[in-house]
Write an enzyme that holds these catalytic residues in place. Structure first.
Site, PDB file in Angstrom:
ATOM      1  N   TYR A  19       0.862  -1.196   0.000  1.00  0.00           N
ATOM      2  CA  TYR A  19       0.000   0.000   0.000  1.00  0.00           C
ATOM      3  C   TYR A  19       0.893   1.240   0.000  1.00  0.00           C
ATOM      4  O   TYR A  19       1.740   1.403   0.886  1.00  0.00           O
ATOM      5  CB  TYR A  19      -0.887  -0.006   1.265  1.00  0.00           C
ATOM      6  CG  TYR A  19      -1.772   1.206   1.418  1.00  0.00           C
ATOM      7  CD1 TYR A  19      -2.959   1.321   0.679  1.00  0.00           C
ATOM      8  CD2 TYR A  19      -1.436   2.238   2.283  1.00  0.00           C
ATOM      9  CE1 TYR A  19      -3.774   2.434   0.810  1.00  0.00           C
ATOM     10  CE2 TYR A  19      -2.258   3.360   2.427  1.00  0.00           C
ATOM     11  CZ  TYR A  19      -3.417   3.442   1.687  1.00  0.00           C
ATOM     12  OH  TYR A  19      -4.228   4.540   1.813  1.00  0.00           O
ATOM     13  N   GLU A 117      -2.133  -6.414  -3.707  1.00  0.00           N
ATOM     14  CA  GLU A 117      -2.287  -6.134  -2.262  1.00  0.00           C
ATOM     15  C   GLU A 117      -2.716  -7.362  -1.471  1.00  0.00           C
ATOM     16  O   GLU A 117      -2.716  -7.360  -0.248  1.00  0.00           O
ATOM     17  CB  GLU A 117      -3.290  -4.983  -2.030  1.00  0.00           C
ATOM     18  CG  GLU A 117      -4.752  -5.357  -2.086  1.00  0.00           C
ATOM     19  CD  GLU A 117      -5.200  -5.776  -3.472  1.00  0.00           C
ATOM     20  OE1 GLU A 117      -5.593  -6.940  -3.617  1.00  0.00           O
ATOM     21  OE2 GLU A 117      -5.154  -4.960  -4.399  1.00  0.00           O
ATOM     22  N   HIS A 159     -14.657  -9.431  -4.947  1.00  0.00           N
ATOM     23  CA  HIS A 159     -13.690  -9.186  -6.026  1.00  0.00           C
ATOM     24  C   HIS A 159     -13.203 -10.477  -6.689  1.00  0.00           C
ATOM     25  O   HIS A 159     -12.504 -10.413  -7.703  1.00  0.00           O
ATOM     26  CB  HIS A 159     -12.461  -8.429  -5.504  1.00  0.00           C
ATOM     27  CG  HIS A 159     -12.759  -7.037  -5.031  1.00  0.00           C
ATOM     28  ND1 HIS A 159     -13.317  -6.079  -5.845  1.00  0.00           N
ATOM     29  CD2 HIS A 159     -12.570  -6.439  -3.826  1.00  0.00           C
ATOM     30  CE1 HIS A 159     -13.461  -4.944  -5.155  1.00  0.00           C
ATOM     31  NE2 HIS A 159     -13.017  -5.135  -3.932  1.00  0.00           N
TER      32      HIS A 159
HETATM   33  C1  6XA Z   1      -6.533  -2.168  -2.551  1.00  0.00           C
HETATM   34  C2  6XA Z   1      -7.905  -1.862  -2.077  1.00  0.00           C
HETATM   35  C3  6XA Z   1      -8.728  -3.099  -1.948  1.00  0.00           C
HETATM   36  C4  6XA Z   1     -10.104  -2.812  -1.463  1.00  0.00           C
HETATM   37  C5  6XA Z   1     -10.843  -4.062  -1.124  1.00  0.00           C
HETATM   38  C6  6XA Z   1     -12.236  -3.842  -0.670  1.00  0.00           C
HETATM   39  N1  6XA Z   1      -5.674  -1.019  -2.503  1.00  0.00           N
HETATM   40  N2  6XA Z   1     -13.187  -4.329  -1.422  1.00  0.00           N
HETATM   41  O1  6XA Z   1     -12.575  -3.292   0.342  1.00  0.00           O
HETATM   42  O2  6XA Z   1     -14.472  -4.250  -1.125  1.00  0.00           O
HETATM   43 ZN    ZN Z   2     -14.689  -2.513  -0.284  1.00  0.00          ZN
END
Ligand code: 6XA
Ligand code: ZN
Length: 344
Positions: A19, A117, A159
């Site tokens: 990050y 990440e 995701h």
């Molecule tokens: C990666 C950000 C991931 C976000 C994941 C999330 N820099 N998805 O909260 O709902």
């Molecule tokens: Zn989210």
């Protein structure tokens, strides 16, 4: 409302997250779960169930079996190659490269990842499997007559696509629940994703299906993760044409504007004839969230739940994101209480 949860989430606890050019403490970490459980206990959600083991078909229905095999064996292959750190993907098959999985585990890691990440650890497969089992168990309880259930899934799932992981997600819990509803006899199912981030994985899995309607309200991917999915012109393909509906919203979006999008998404899913509902419940829309840019307040989550309860559909909530650890418990529980206030 019934709660389904498991201590197995503890098996997934990566050492760090890439990050801002650093390896930081992961935003998606085990104490998120504790915050939510404490708030559930305080609000009297005491009917708690353990997940039932997941049958193999439940995953095969929403994920490529080769991807599932990769997840199952990834850690053992990694350590057999002599590595001992968490598995962080570093090489991806971008435009004009070969789109097939290589043999070595480093290459397959990049092939099946869409973002860096998210690490795979020794316990990730077991935790992800338990998380998917939670969603399936919650759906089973609702299909057998409960009006609603909350699956406290961790790791999250929205995701995770047909054959890829990223965004802290490995197996798509919402998709498992939605497909479960279909298997249990619902002709049409809706997945409503209210997490701050676009549910690109869920969209990917159902993009060409007309039986599962998918709507997502999220930060505009022109500004926010997952960057390459979630634009308004993504509306489905083939039999799924018109059954995907995206609401990209600008940074700073507050509850009034957010609610207008929610009302539209709800009207669309009713129009689609959904007989059961899966809510991808992320509370990273909260104004205090450290990685998101919407401005929802704690009380807004109660109103959100009331709107969802008014749909009067058999409903499974699956937990997605939310990283303001002190607030995510009460924000999550407010949705569930609001739902109970208005559902028939
Ligand atoms: C990666 C950000 C991931 C976000 C994941 C999330 N820099 N998805 O909260 O709902
Ligand atoms: Zn989210």
């Amino acid at each position: 409302m019934l709660v389904v949860r498991s201590d197995d989430h503890l098996l997934h606890a990566p050492a760090g997250e890439v990050y801002g050019g650093r390896l930081v403490e992961p935003f998606e970490r085990p104490d998120r779960w504790n915050s939510i459980v404490a708030a559930l206990d305080a609000a009297g959600f005491t009917d708690v169930r353990e997940p039932e083991p997941l049958d193999a078909d439940a995953l095969a229905a929403v994920h490529d079996p080769r991807y599932v095999d990769f997840l199952r064996t990834a850690w053992d292959e990694w350590t057999a190659d002599g590595y001992d750190g968490d598995m962080i993907p570093t090489c991806f098959p971008v435009r004009r490269m070969q789109q097939h999985p290589p043999i070595d585990i480093d290459g397959r890691l990049g092939y099946y990842a869409f973002a860096a990440e998210t690490s795979i650890t020794s316990g990730t497969w077991s935790a992800a499997l338990a998380s998917a089992a939670i969603a399936r168990t919650a759906q089973g309880l609702v299909s057998r007559g409960e009006s609603a259930a909350f699956g406290l899934c961790r790791p999250p799932g929205h995701h995770a696509g047909l054959d890829y992981f990223g965004g802290y997600c490995f197996l798509n819990n919402a998709a498992v629940a939605a497909h479960g509803f279909r298997e249990s006899g619902a002709e049409r199912v809706a997945v409503l994703d209210v997490d701050f981030h676009h549910g690109n994985g869920t969209q990917d899995i159902f993009y060409d299906r007309g039986d599962v309607f998918f709507a997502s309200l999220h930060g505009d991917p022109a500004h926010e993760f997952p960057h390459f999915s979630g634009f308004a012109d993504e509306t489905g393909i083939g039999a799924g044409t018109g059954a995907t509906c995206n609401y990209p919203l600008p940074p700073g979006t507050g509850f009034i504007e957010w609610s207008e999008a929610l009302a539209d998404a709800c009207a669309r899913l009713v129009e689609h004839g959904a007989e059961a509902l899966v809510v991808s419940l992320g509370v990273d829309t909260f104004g205090g969230d450290p990685i998101s840019s919407f401005e929802l307040a704690t009380d807004d989550y109660s109103e959100m739940g009331r709107s969802l309860g008014r749909l009067g559909l058999p409903t499974v909530y699956v937990m997605e994101g939310g990283y303001a650890v002190d607030a995510i418990g009460v924000n999550t529980v407010n949705v569930l209480v609001g739902h109970e206030e208005t559902s028939p």
